[in-house]
Structures are given as structure tokens and as C-alpha cells.
Design a protein around this motif. Structure first.
Motif, PDB file in Angstrom:
ATOM      1  N   GLN A   1      23.278  -9.152 -18.074  1.00  0.00           N
ATOM      2  CA  GLN A   1      22.679 -10.140 -18.975  1.00  0.00           C
ATOM      3  C   GLN A   1      23.612 -10.437 -20.146  1.00  0.00           C
ATOM      4  O   GLN A   1      23.729 -11.587 -20.583  1.00  0.00           O
ATOM      5  CB  GLN A   1      21.332  -9.626 -19.479  1.00  0.00           C
ATOM      6  CG  GLN A   1      20.241  -9.611 -18.427  1.00  0.00           C
ATOM      7  CD  GLN A   1      18.987  -8.902 -18.895  1.00  0.00           C
ATOM      8  OE1 GLN A   1      18.827  -8.610 -20.078  1.00  0.00           O
ATOM      9  NE2 GLN A   1      18.088  -8.609 -17.964  1.00  0.00           N
ATOM     10  N   GLY A   2      24.280  -9.393 -20.663  1.00  0.00           N
ATOM     11  CA  GLY A   2      25.215  -9.591 -21.759  1.00  0.00           C
ATOM     12  C   GLY A   2      26.388 -10.469 -21.359  1.00  0.00           C
ATOM     13  O   GLY A   2      26.813 -11.352 -22.124  1.00  0.00           O
TER      14      GLY A   2
ATOM     15  N   ASP B   1      13.552 -13.256 -11.353  1.00  0.00           N
ATOM     16  CA  ASP B   1      13.459 -13.366 -12.813  1.00  0.00           C
ATOM     17  C   ASP B   1      12.054 -13.788 -13.225  1.00  0.00           C
ATOM     18  O   ASP B   1      11.536 -13.324 -14.243  1.00  0.00           O
ATOM     19  CB  ASP B   1      14.467 -14.400 -13.330  1.00  0.00           C
ATOM     20  CG  ASP B   1      15.895 -14.048 -12.970  1.00  0.00           C
ATOM     21  OD1 ASP B   1      16.292 -12.895 -13.225  1.00  0.00           O
ATOM     22  OD2 ASP B   1      16.612 -14.912 -12.431  1.00  0.00           O
ATOM     23  N   ILE B   2      11.464 -14.682 -12.440  1.00  0.00           N
ATOM     24  CA  ILE B   2      10.127 -15.197 -12.724  1.00  0.00           C
ATOM     25  C   ILE B   2       9.334 -15.215 -11.426  1.00  0.00           C
ATOM     26  O   ILE B   2       9.855 -15.606 -10.377  1.00  0.00           O
ATOM     27  CB  ILE B   2      10.172 -16.625 -13.302  1.00  0.00           C
ATOM     28  CG1 ILE B   2      10.950 -16.653 -14.626  1.00  0.00           C
ATOM     29  CG2 ILE B   2       8.764 -17.175 -13.520  1.00  0.00           C
ATOM     30  CD1 ILE B   2      11.123 -18.055 -15.194  1.00  0.00           C
ATOM     31  N   GLY B   3       8.106 -14.799 -11.476  1.00  0.00           N
ATOM     32  CA  GLY B   3       7.196 -14.929 -10.346  1.00  0.00           C
ATOM     33  C   GLY B   3       6.090 -15.908 -10.692  1.00  0.00           C
ATOM     34  O   GLY B   3       5.649 -15.983 -11.840  1.00  0.00           O
TER      35      GLY B   3
ATOM     36  N   LYS C   1      12.970  -8.124 -19.902  1.00  0.00           N
ATOM     37  CA  LYS C   1      13.935  -9.125 -19.455  1.00  0.00           C
ATOM     38  C   LYS C   1      14.402  -9.997 -20.619  1.00  0.00           C
ATOM     39  O   LYS C   1      13.585 -10.469 -21.416  1.00  0.00           O
ATOM     40  CB  LYS C   1      13.283 -10.015 -18.388  1.00  0.00           C
ATOM     41  CG  LYS C   1      14.209 -11.021 -17.724  1.00  0.00           C
ATOM     42  CD  LYS C   1      15.065 -10.356 -16.683  1.00  0.00           C
ATOM     43  CE  LYS C   1      15.889 -11.364 -15.913  1.00  0.00           C
ATOM     44  NZ  LYS C   1      16.777 -10.711 -14.943  1.00  0.00           N
ATOM     45  N   TRP C   2      15.717 -10.184 -20.720  1.00  0.00           N
ATOM     46  CA  TRP C   2      16.243 -11.147 -21.686  1.00  0.00           C
ATOM     47  C   TRP C   2      15.843 -12.549 -21.234  1.00  0.00           C
ATOM     48  O   TRP C   2      16.059 -12.931 -20.088  1.00  0.00           O
ATOM     49  CB  TRP C   2      17.768 -11.021 -21.764  1.00  0.00           C
ATOM     50  CG  TRP C   2      18.411 -12.154 -22.504  1.00  0.00           C
ATOM     51  CD1 TRP C   2      18.176 -12.538 -23.796  1.00  0.00           C
ATOM     52  CD2 TRP C   2      19.397 -13.070 -21.988  1.00  0.00           C
ATOM     53  NE1 TRP C   2      18.940 -13.626 -24.113  1.00  0.00           N
ATOM     54  CE2 TRP C   2      19.709 -13.977 -23.035  1.00  0.00           C
ATOM     55  CE3 TRP C   2      20.044 -13.213 -20.759  1.00  0.00           C
ATOM     56  CZ2 TRP C   2      20.641 -15.006 -22.883  1.00  0.00           C
ATOM     57  CZ3 TRP C   2      20.967 -14.229 -20.599  1.00  0.00           C
ATOM     58  CH2 TRP C   2      21.259 -15.114 -21.658  1.00  0.00           C
TER      59      TRP C   2
ATOM     60  N   MET D   1      15.694 -19.347 -18.057  1.00  0.00           N
ATOM     61  CA  MET D   1      14.327 -18.837 -17.970  1.00  0.00           C
ATOM     62  C   MET D   1      13.411 -19.584 -18.929  1.00  0.00           C
ATOM     63  O   MET D   1      12.290 -19.956 -18.573  1.00  0.00           O
ATOM     64  CB  MET D   1      14.292 -17.339 -18.277  1.00  0.00           C
ATOM     65  CG  MET D   1      14.569 -16.445 -17.089  1.00  0.00           C
ATOM     66  SD  MET D   1      14.291 -14.696 -17.477  1.00  0.00           S
ATOM     67  CE  MET D   1      12.504 -14.659 -17.660  1.00  0.00           C
ATOM     68  N   LYS D   2      13.873 -19.783 -20.164  1.00  0.00           N
ATOM     69  CA  LYS D   2      13.061 -20.512 -21.142  1.00  0.00           C
ATOM     70  C   LYS D   2      12.790 -21.928 -20.662  1.00  0.00           C
ATOM     71  O   LYS D   2      11.664 -22.438 -20.771  1.00  0.00           O
ATOM     72  CB  LYS D   2      13.759 -20.544 -22.501  1.00  0.00           C
ATOM     73  CG  LYS D   2      12.902 -21.195 -23.601  1.00  0.00           C
ATOM     74  CD  LYS D   2      13.593 -21.176 -24.934  1.00  0.00           C
ATOM     75  CE  LYS D   2      12.669 -21.724 -26.019  1.00  0.00           C
ATOM     76  NZ  LYS D   2      12.083 -23.047 -25.707  1.00  0.00           N
ATOM     77  N   LEU D   3      13.820 -22.580 -20.120  1.00  0.00           N
ATOM     78  CA  LEU D   3      13.632 -23.932 -19.591  1.00  0.00           C
ATOM     79  C   LEU D   3      12.599 -23.924 -18.476  1.00  0.00           C
ATOM     80  O   LEU D   3      11.706 -24.785 -18.433  1.00  0.00           O
ATOM     81  CB  LEU D   3      14.968 -24.476 -19.072  1.00  0.00           C
ATOM     82  CG  LEU D   3      14.902 -25.824 -18.344  1.00  0.00           C
ATOM     83  CD1 LEU D   3      14.440 -26.929 -19.296  1.00  0.00           C
ATOM     84  CD2 LEU D   3      16.260 -26.167 -17.728  1.00  0.00           C
ATOM     85  N   ALA D   4      12.705 -22.959 -17.569  1.00  0.00           N
ATOM     86  CA  ALA D   4      11.764 -22.888 -16.446  1.00  0.00           C
ATOM     87  C   ALA D   4      10.335 -22.705 -16.939  1.00  0.00           C
ATOM     88  O   ALA D   4       9.402 -23.359 -16.448  1.00  0.00           O
ATOM     89  CB  ALA D   4      12.155 -21.764 -15.495  1.00  0.00           C
TER      90      ALA D   4
END
Length: 295
Positions: free
Chosen positions: A73-74, A141-143, A276-277, A282-285
Motif C-alpha cells: 500500500q505504501g 479490496d471491496i465486497g 485497509k488504506w 477505493m474512495k472513488l468506487a
């Protein structure tokens, strides 16, 4: 320490085998094996052990997974620093049940690929009962999932929308056999499903048991589309989300069968790991799902 080896390690876990990881990464299996051996030597840890014919993760491998996630992630954060959504790269892995993917996700996918064209969107269509674990073990990452009785403590789940379900039959079915309100009956056909342990499927089973309506054993098929096709051909009946049968109800290829569950409201959720970072993709999704899927 080569971060490519971390990527290989995580890909093995996500794909389930060294060979599948090699195929996914475009390597030979011997390259994958060498990278893991190199990583084990650098860390002075045994990451995999052979049990029978399978290579399984050791306890040490499980213990260091959160640290490997943090490193990767970094690296991604550094690579995307200062970039706009249209410039960011990387990937977003999502786990979604068949019915939601087919009937609800298309506007989201279109919007996401437009906003972040350089991000690889990876969507795995898996059974709803496997989605929580996919988020827990990092393979997603997302379910996106239908309602569940409970969620693991390690995930955050947020309401995404709601829906109803209907029991449906073929227009060629014997109408005298489609009474599912009167108790104490015996039906000589099956309930067709693609997920026997799905939340609304279990609800229907409980309803039938309470009514003492006995049917033939469930017929299980691979997908929601297969369920509908079997019902259309009068091979049984099925309980399905209303969002998946709008066209079929309109053209008469499926007909509704009344039950006392017709007005019950079910919820859908999106979930992600609490550690999770939240990457830009992810934020967009999450923003786009809230915009396109919330009802």
C-alpha cells in the motif's frame, strides 16, 4: 528487499496456487518458486509448506500478511502521490455476487472506468457466502453483498441499498399448483437456486417449512441466468431479486407467485477491511457505488 517478491507472494494467496499466480503475473512457475524461496531466505521464515499435493500458508506467512499489505500500500501511495484520478494507476479488486454484478453494476463500471482509466478494475463474481472471507484475506479490496446475518469483526459494512424478492414460475406451469399461501401442501417440483444458502433463499425455505409446504429437493445451477432459464422452461420455480426479472415479468416469460414474503425488504451492503488504506480508487468506487446503486 525486492517488492516484486511481495507482489508474487500476495498473488499466490489470491489465485490459490503457484501455477495460477505465474499465469496471472506472466511468469513461469519456476520464477514464482524462486521468488518465494528468495523471500523466505531474506525473511528467514518458512512461508509455505506442502501438505499432500497442496502448498499451504504457514502460520508465519499468515502473521506477516498485514505487514506485506502495508508495504505494498505504501508503494502504491508513493506512486500515485500528487496525481489526479485520471492519472492514478494500480488496481481495484472487487468481489460481487452474480446477480448484483449482472443487473446492477454496469452504470458503476462505466463511471469508474471513465473517471480512472489507468486503474485495472478486477471483478470476481463469487457466491455471496465467500465474499466476507475475500475481504478478510485481502483477495478483494471491496465486497458488494446481499444481506447477511453477521459480519466479521475485521470488516466495515455499510448499507448500499434495498430490494425485494419474488417467487416466480413459468407461464406454462400448472396454475393449480402455484398456491404458496395455503399451508399443508405437497408440491411435486423443485425450488431452483444458484445459492442454496443465500439470505433470501434461506428465508424462503423457512417460510415453506412454517407453512408445511413440502417440495422436491432443491435443484442447484451455476448462475442467476441459468435459474431463470430453467424456470422459463417449466423445470421448477425460483425465488429471485425483483431487479433481476423486470424484463421477464414485462414480457410474460416469468410470472409472479404470491407468498407472504412479497413485501419484505432486504438490504445490500458494501464491505472493506477496517485496516485497509482507502486508496483513491477505493474512495472513488465507494462514492460511485453510493451514487449509482443506493436506492
Amino acid at each position: 528487499m525486492n517488492t516484486k517478491n511481495f507482489v508474487t507472494f500476495k498473488t499466490i494467496l489470491e489465485m490459490g496456487s503457484f501455477q495460477k499466480a505465474a499465469d496471472e503475473l506472466g511468469y513461469t512457475q519456476s520464477t514464482v518458486t524462486f521468488q518465494i524461496k528468495q523471500l523466505e531466505e531474506e525473511l528467514n521464515l518458512k512461508l509455505f509448506e506442502k501438505i499432500g499435493r497442496r502448498m499451504v500458508l504457514t502460520q508465519a506467512g499468515k502473521d506477516i500478511m498485514p505487514y506485506i499489505d502495508m508495504i505494498l500500500q505504501g508503494v502504491e501511495q508513493i506512486g500515485n502521490y500528487g496525481k489526479s484520478l485520471s492519472e492514478i494507476s494500480g488496481s481495484l479488486k472487487m468481489a460481487i455476487p452474480d446477480s448484483i454484478l449482472i443487473y446492477n453494476m454496469q452504470p458503476f463500471i462505466q463511471a469508474f472506468t471513465h473517471e480512472a482509466p489507468n486503474v485495472q478494475l478486477i471483478i470476481h463474481s463469487i457466491e455471496s457466502g465467500e465474499i466476507n472471507q475475500a475481504v478478510v484475506d485481502g483477495s478483494a479490496d471491496i465486497g458488494v453483498n446481499c444481506e447477511k446475518d453477521s459480519y466479521p469483526d475485521s470488516v466495515i459494512h455499510k448499507n448500499l441499498g434495498h430490494y425485494r424478492v419474488l417467487l416466480v414460475a413459468s407461464p406454462f406451469a400448472d396454475r393449480s399448483q402455484l398456491d404458496f399461501v395455503t399451508p399443508h401442501q405437497r408440491k411435486h417440483f423443485s425450488l431452483i437456486c444458484n445459492e442454496p444458502d443465500g439470505y433470501y433463499q434461506v428465508d424462503m425455505d423457512k417460510y415453506l417449512a412454517k407453512k408445511d409446504i413440502i417440495m422436491n429437493p432443491h435443484m442447484k445451477v451455476q448462475s442467476i441466468e441459468a435459474v431463470k432459464r430453467c424456470v422459463m422452461n417449466n423445470l421448477g420455480i425460483a425465488v429471485v431479486p425483483t431487479y433481476s426479472i423486470g424484463e421477464e415479468l414485462k414480457n410474460g416469460s416469468l410470472i409472479p407467485v404470491k407468498t407472504e414474503l412479497d413485501e419484505k425488504v432486504y438490504n445490500s451492503f458494501y464491505i472493506y477491511h477496517k485496516n485497509k488504506w482507502i486508496s483513491p480508487q477505493m474512495k472513488l468506487a465507494i462514492d460511485l457505488m453510493t451514487q449509482h446503486l443506493t436506492k
